[in-house]
Design a protein around this motif. Structure first.
Motif, PDB file in Angstrom:
ATOM      1  N   TRP A 151       0.816  -1.217   0.000  1.00 49.29           N
ATOM      2  CA  TRP A 151       0.000   0.000   0.000  1.00 49.29           C
ATOM      3  C   TRP A 151       0.846   1.263   0.000  1.00 49.29           C
ATOM      4  CZ3 TRP A 151      -4.477  -0.207  -1.938  1.00 49.29           C
ATOM      5  CH2 TRP A 151      -5.238  -1.378  -1.843  1.00 49.29           C
ATOM      6  N   GLN A 152       2.059   1.202   0.514  1.00 47.15           N
ATOM      7  CA  GLN A 152       2.988   2.333   0.385  1.00 47.15           C
ATOM      8  C   GLN A 152       3.307   2.573  -1.091  1.00 47.15           C
ATOM      9  OE1 GLN A 152       4.718   4.382   2.572  1.00 47.15           O
ATOM     10  NE2 GLN A 152       4.670   3.421   4.580  1.00 47.15           N
ATOM     11  N   CYS A 153       3.535   1.491  -1.818  1.00 47.99           N
ATOM     12  CA  CYS A 153       3.817   1.613  -3.253  1.00 47.99           C
ATOM     13  C   CYS A 153       2.596   2.126  -4.007  1.00 47.99           C
ATOM     14  CB  CYS A 153       4.266   0.269  -3.812  1.00 47.99           C
ATOM     15  SG  CYS A 153       5.891  -0.276  -3.255  1.00 47.99           S
ATOM     16  N   SER A 154       1.412   1.668  -3.599  1.00 46.86           N
ATOM     17  CA  SER A 154       0.192   2.137  -4.247  1.00 46.86           C
ATOM     18  C   SER A 154       0.049   3.649  -4.088  1.00 46.86           C
ATOM     19  CB  SER A 154      -1.022   1.420  -3.651  1.00 46.86           C
ATOM     20  OG  SER A 154      -2.223   1.910  -4.210  1.00 46.86           O
ATOM     21  N   LYS A 155       0.291   4.137  -2.889  1.00 45.46           N
ATOM     22  CA  LYS A 155       0.194   5.576  -2.633  1.00 45.46           C
ATOM     23  C   LYS A 155       1.180   6.347  -3.510  1.00 45.46           C
ATOM     24  CE  LYS A 155       0.409   8.954   1.137  1.00 45.46           C
ATOM     25  NZ  LYS A 155       0.667   9.129   2.603  1.00 45.46           N
ATOM     26  N   ALA A 156       2.411   5.856  -3.605  1.00 47.75           N
ATOM     27  CA  ALA A 156       3.417   6.522  -4.437  1.00 47.75           C
ATOM     28  C   ALA A 156       3.021   6.496  -5.910  1.00 47.75           C
ATOM     29  CB  ALA A 156       4.777   5.847  -4.244  1.00 47.75           C
ATOM     30  N   SER A 157       2.430   5.389  -6.343  1.00 53.28           N
ATOM     31  CA  SER A 157       2.053   5.267  -7.757  1.00 53.28           C
ATOM     32  C   SER A 157       0.980   6.275  -8.136  1.00 53.28           C
ATOM     33  CB  SER A 157       1.570   3.849  -8.061  1.00 53.28           C
ATOM     34  OG  SER A 157       0.279   3.596  -7.521  1.00 53.28           O
ATOM     35  N   LEU A 177      -7.004   8.496 -11.506  1.00 52.86           N
ATOM     36  CA  LEU A 177      -7.014   7.836 -10.201  1.00 52.86           C
ATOM     37  C   LEU A 177      -8.310   7.079  -9.936  1.00 52.86           C
ATOM     38  CD1 LEU A 177      -5.294  10.485  -7.890  1.00 52.86           C
ATOM     39  CD2 LEU A 177      -4.260   8.674  -9.287  1.00 52.86           C
ATOM     40  N   LYS A 178      -9.415   7.535 -10.518  1.00 50.55           N
ATOM     41  CA  LYS A 178     -10.690   6.858 -10.260  1.00 50.55           C
ATOM     42  C   LYS A 178     -10.712   5.441 -10.824  1.00 50.55           C
ATOM     43  CE  LYS A 178     -12.991   8.838 -14.345  1.00 50.55           C
ATOM     44  NZ  LYS A 178     -14.075   9.741 -14.813  1.00 50.55           N
ATOM     45  N   PHE A 179      -9.808   5.147 -11.751  1.00 56.56           N
ATOM     46  CA  PHE A 179      -9.726   3.795 -12.316  1.00 56.56           C
ATOM     47  C   PHE A 179      -8.723   2.916 -11.581  1.00 56.56           C
ATOM     48  CE2 PHE A 179     -10.627   6.635 -16.039  1.00 56.56           C
ATOM     49  CZ  PHE A 179     -11.951   6.267 -16.204  1.00 56.56           C
ATOM     50  N   HIS A 180      -7.975   3.518 -10.657  1.00 52.82           N
ATOM     51  CA  HIS A 180      -6.877   2.811  -9.996  1.00 52.82           C
ATOM     52  C   HIS A 180      -7.098   2.811  -8.484  1.00 52.82           C
ATOM     53  CE1 HIS A 180      -5.121   3.946 -13.914  1.00 52.82           C
ATOM     54  NE2 HIS A 180      -4.375   2.866 -13.776  1.00 52.82           N
ATOM     55  N   SER A 181      -7.915   1.895  -8.004  1.00 57.30           N
ATOM     56  CA  SER A 181      -8.159   1.812  -6.569  1.00 57.30           C
ATOM     57  C   SER A 181      -6.950   1.261  -5.818  1.00 57.30           C
ATOM     58  CB  SER A 181      -9.367   0.911  -6.296  1.00 57.30           C
ATOM     59  OG  SER A 181      -9.059  -0.438  -6.629  1.00 57.30           O
ATOM     60  N   GLY A 182      -6.068   0.568  -6.534  1.00 52.59           N
ATOM     61  CA  GLY A 182      -4.934  -0.105  -5.904  1.00 52.59           C
ATOM     62  C   GLY A 182      -5.178  -1.583  -5.668  1.00 52.59           C
ATOM     63  N   HIS A 183      -6.419  -2.013  -5.754  1.00 55.19           N
ATOM     64  CA  HIS A 183      -6.737  -3.417  -5.451  1.00 55.19           C
ATOM     65  C   HIS A 183      -6.373  -4.372  -6.583  1.00 55.19           C
ATOM     66  CE1 HIS A 183      -8.566  -2.524  -1.650  1.00 55.19           C
ATOM     67  NE2 HIS A 183      -9.395  -1.644  -2.193  1.00 55.19           N
ATOM     68  N   ASN A 184      -6.028  -3.840  -7.762  1.00 56.23           N
ATOM     69  CA  ASN A 184      -5.675  -4.715  -8.886  1.00 56.23           C
ATOM     70  C   ASN A 184      -4.193  -4.621  -9.233  1.00 56.23           C
ATOM     71  OD1 ASN A 184      -6.745  -6.697 -10.599  1.00 56.23           O
ATOM     72  ND2 ASN A 184      -6.860  -5.290 -12.329  1.00 56.23           N
ATOM     73  N   ASN A 185      -3.402  -4.069  -8.326  1.00 55.59           N
ATOM     74  CA  ASN A 185      -1.958  -3.974  -8.547  1.00 55.59           C
ATOM     75  C   ASN A 185      -1.280  -5.284  -8.159  1.00 55.59           C
ATOM     76  OD1 ASN A 185      -2.549  -1.339  -9.215  1.00 55.59           O
ATOM     77  ND2 ASN A 185      -1.803  -0.478  -7.290  1.00 55.59           N
ATOM     78  N   SER A 293      15.290  -7.697  -7.550  1.00 55.74           N
ATOM     79  CA  SER A 293      14.532  -6.501  -7.911  1.00 55.74           C
ATOM     80  C   SER A 293      13.105  -6.635  -7.396  1.00 55.74           C
ATOM     81  CB  SER A 293      14.542  -6.261  -9.424  1.00 55.74           C
ATOM     82  OG  SER A 293      13.820  -7.263 -10.102  1.00 55.74           O
ATOM     83  N   ILE A 294      12.442  -5.492  -7.273  1.00 58.21           N
ATOM     84  CA  ILE A 294      11.068  -5.463  -6.773  1.00 58.21           C
ATOM     85  C   ILE A 294      10.240  -4.566  -7.686  1.00 58.21           C
ATOM     86  CG2 ILE A 294       9.558  -4.940  -4.811  1.00 58.21           C
ATOM     87  CD1 ILE A 294      11.975  -5.231  -2.974  1.00 58.21           C
ATOM     88  N   PRO A 295       9.575  -5.139  -8.683  1.00 56.37           N
ATOM     89  CA  PRO A 295       8.645  -4.349  -9.486  1.00 56.37           C
ATOM     90  C   PRO A 295       7.260  -4.299  -8.831  1.00 56.37           C
ATOM     91  CG  PRO A 295       8.978  -6.500 -10.496  1.00 56.37           C
ATOM     92  CD  PRO A 295       9.799  -6.482  -9.232  1.00 56.37           C
ATOM     93  N   TYR A 296       6.592  -3.172  -9.026  1.00 59.29           N
ATOM     94  CA  TYR A 296       5.227  -2.990  -8.535  1.00 59.29           C
ATOM     95  C   TYR A 296       4.376  -2.590  -9.734  1.00 59.29           C
ATOM     96  CZ  TYR A 296       1.325  -1.400  -5.609  1.00 59.29           C
ATOM     97  OH  TYR A 296       0.092  -1.237  -5.009  1.00 59.29           O
ATOM     98  N   PHE A 297       3.533  -3.516 -10.189  1.00 56.93           N
ATOM     99  CA  PHE A 297       2.741  -3.315 -11.396  1.00 56.93           C
ATOM    100  C   PHE A 297       1.421  -2.628 -11.045  1.00 56.93           C
ATOM    101  CE2 PHE A 297       5.318  -7.173 -12.062  1.00 56.93           C
ATOM    102  CZ  PHE A 297       6.054  -6.774 -13.166  1.00 56.93           C
ATOM    103  N   VAL A 298       1.193  -1.486 -11.648  1.00 64.08           N
ATOM    104  CA  VAL A 298      -0.005  -0.694 -11.368  1.00 64.08           C
ATOM    105  C   VAL A 298      -0.990  -0.889 -12.510  1.00 64.08           C
ATOM    106  CG1 VAL A 298      -0.898   1.625 -10.933  1.00 64.08           C
ATOM    107  CG2 VAL A 298       1.385   0.976 -10.113  1.00 64.08           C
ATOM    108  N   ALA A 299      -2.160  -1.436 -12.181  1.00 65.82           N
ATOM    109  CA  ALA A 299      -3.162  -1.736 -13.202  1.00 65.82           C
ATOM    110  C   ALA A 299      -4.493  -1.105 -12.827  1.00 65.82           C
ATOM    111  CB  ALA A 299      -3.337  -3.247 -13.353  1.00 65.82           C
ATOM    112  N   PRO A 300      -5.294  -0.748 -13.828  1.00 63.80           N
ATOM    113  CA  PRO A 300      -6.648  -0.291 -13.533  1.00 63.80           C
ATOM    114  C   PRO A 300      -7.470  -1.433 -12.952  1.00 63.80           C
ATOM    115  CG  PRO A 300      -6.053   0.091 -15.847  1.00 63.80           C
ATOM    116  CD  PRO A 300      -5.023  -0.815 -15.266  1.00 63.80           C
ATOM    117  N   ASP A 301      -8.572  -1.091 -12.323  1.00 70.05           N
ATOM    118  CA  ASP A 301      -9.491  -2.110 -11.836  1.00 70.05           C
ATOM    119  C   ASP A 301     -10.035  -2.915 -13.011  1.00 70.05           C
ATOM    120  OD1 ASP A 301      -9.140  -1.229  -9.207  1.00 70.05           O
ATOM    121  OD2 ASP A 301     -10.598   0.371  -9.511  1.00 70.05           O
ATOM    122  N   GLY A 302     -10.384  -4.178 -12.771  1.00 74.28           N
ATOM    123  CA  GLY A 302     -10.670  -5.132 -13.835  1.00 74.28           C
ATOM    124  C   GLY A 302     -11.730  -4.714 -14.831  1.00 74.28           C
TER     125      GLY A 302
END
Length: 338
Positions: A151-157, A177-185, A293-302
């Motif tokens: 969730w720290q990464c989600s906030k930064a994204s 941001l309205k398409f990116h709740s963070g729950h689909n990352n 490495s640590i990638p954090y993939f940011v995706a829109p909600d499904g």
């Protein structure tokens, strides 16, 4: 692209704060958006993830992959390409740019083995992608830390997405941001074990073949081993080595944000291969050292429909892509991965 230094553009995010002036924020946004337009990759320094937290994340990552195979297999990646969670052992995943529903195509791709192992973490509230955790006694504290770090990464994204949108000149920079709740990352912990250099040079093995990412953006944190390469947008097929910058956040554009922007933003091919310096090879077999490495993939909600943003369409640049949902696109791209 700063090809003469073997690096991607570097953007200092220290003046992207609520206390910064509108002029300072606008300058950072423009610099970031231009990097995503011209290169598709950018290295952000002085971002929102504290260096100490990153050091802790890499410490947990190393402890995870130092576990025995039997311990790691207590949280196995599920069969098939639908759920991307839990532990993937070396050879299980095959990354490629190929889109096909023919399983024989996948078998041919697997003639070249991807030499890496990974562990995937997501939101606890994503029923389509349920987390697969190690039993708590195996690695006490791991689940708690990774959930918080996710969730720290989600906030930064969200800050990065807003800055890119502002730099593009979108009327409402927060509109994505309205398409990116963070729950689909997806948070991925990656370990590339040591491997003889000859295995990579012969093409019989790979660390990570050339590919683009499926989502909106990716945040990447990496150690100092090196090996990440990005395709030169102006010379297709030529890859530029990315020099690691300690504690930097490497950001790249994914396929869906490229579609949203009608190709103004670039989802650039990238790969992981041998590090650039021969002195990193050790012993008679010229062993390439381990890489983390640590990638954090940011995706829109499904259910999000990705269709061209109005600001990105002109008479001379008509819409290039049909609308598609995130879920449909992920299924298309991930069919051959596992």
């Amino acid at each position: 692209m700063a090809s003469s230094t073997g690096n991607i553009p570097i953007v200092d995010f220290s003046t992207w704060t609520p206390q910064s002036s509108s002029e300072e924020r606008a300058a950072i946004a423009k610099e970031l958006a231009n990097a995503c337009h011209n290169v598709g990759f950018v290295s952000i320094i002085n971002h929102a993830i504290p260096p100490a937290l990153l050091d802790e994340a890499f410490g947990w990552t190393k402890r995870l992959f130092d576990l025995t195979n039997e311990e790691k297999m207590l949280a196995p990646h599920p069969d098939g390409p639908t759920v991307h969670r839990g532990y993937s052992w070396p050879g299980l995943e095959k990354v490629s740019q190929v889109i096909s529903t023919d399983p024989q195509v996948g078998e041919k791709l697997r003639a070249v083995v991807d030499c890496k192992e990974s562990y995937e973490v997501g939101s606890e509230e994503n029923a389509e992608q349920p987390n697969i955790w190690l039993p708590e006694p195996v690695l006490p504290g791991f689940r708690e830390f990774m959930t918080s770090f996710y969730w720290q990464c989600s906030k930064a994204s969200r800050e990065v997405l807003t800055a890119i949108a502002a730099g593009m000149g979108l009327k409402v920079p927060e509109s994505l941001l309205k398409f990116h709740s963070g729950h689909n990352n997806q948070l991925r912990l990656l370990h590339y074990p040591p491997i003889p250099a000859a295995h990579l040079e012969s093409g019989s093995h790979a660390r990570m073949p050339a590919h683009s990412d499926w989502g909106s953006i990716t945040l990447l944190f990496q150690d100092d081993c090196g090996g990440l390469e990005v395709e030169n947008q102006f010379v297709p097929g030529e890859f530029v080595k990315v020099v690691p910058v300690k504690h930097a956040m490497v950001v790249n554009v994914g396929d869906l944000l490229m579609r949203w922007s009608n190709d103004w933003l670039k989802s650039t091919l990238h790969r992981v291969t041998a590090p650039p310096a021969d002195h990193r090879f050790t012993g008679p077999e010229r062993m390439i050292p381990a890489r983390y490495s640590i990638p954090y993939f940011v995706a829109p909600d499904g259910d999000t429909v990705i269709e061209c943003m109005p600001e990105c369409v002109t008479e001379s640049n008509p819409v290039k892509y049909e609308p598609v949902t995130q879920r449909e696109y992920q299924r298309l791209r991930g069919n051959l991965q596992y």
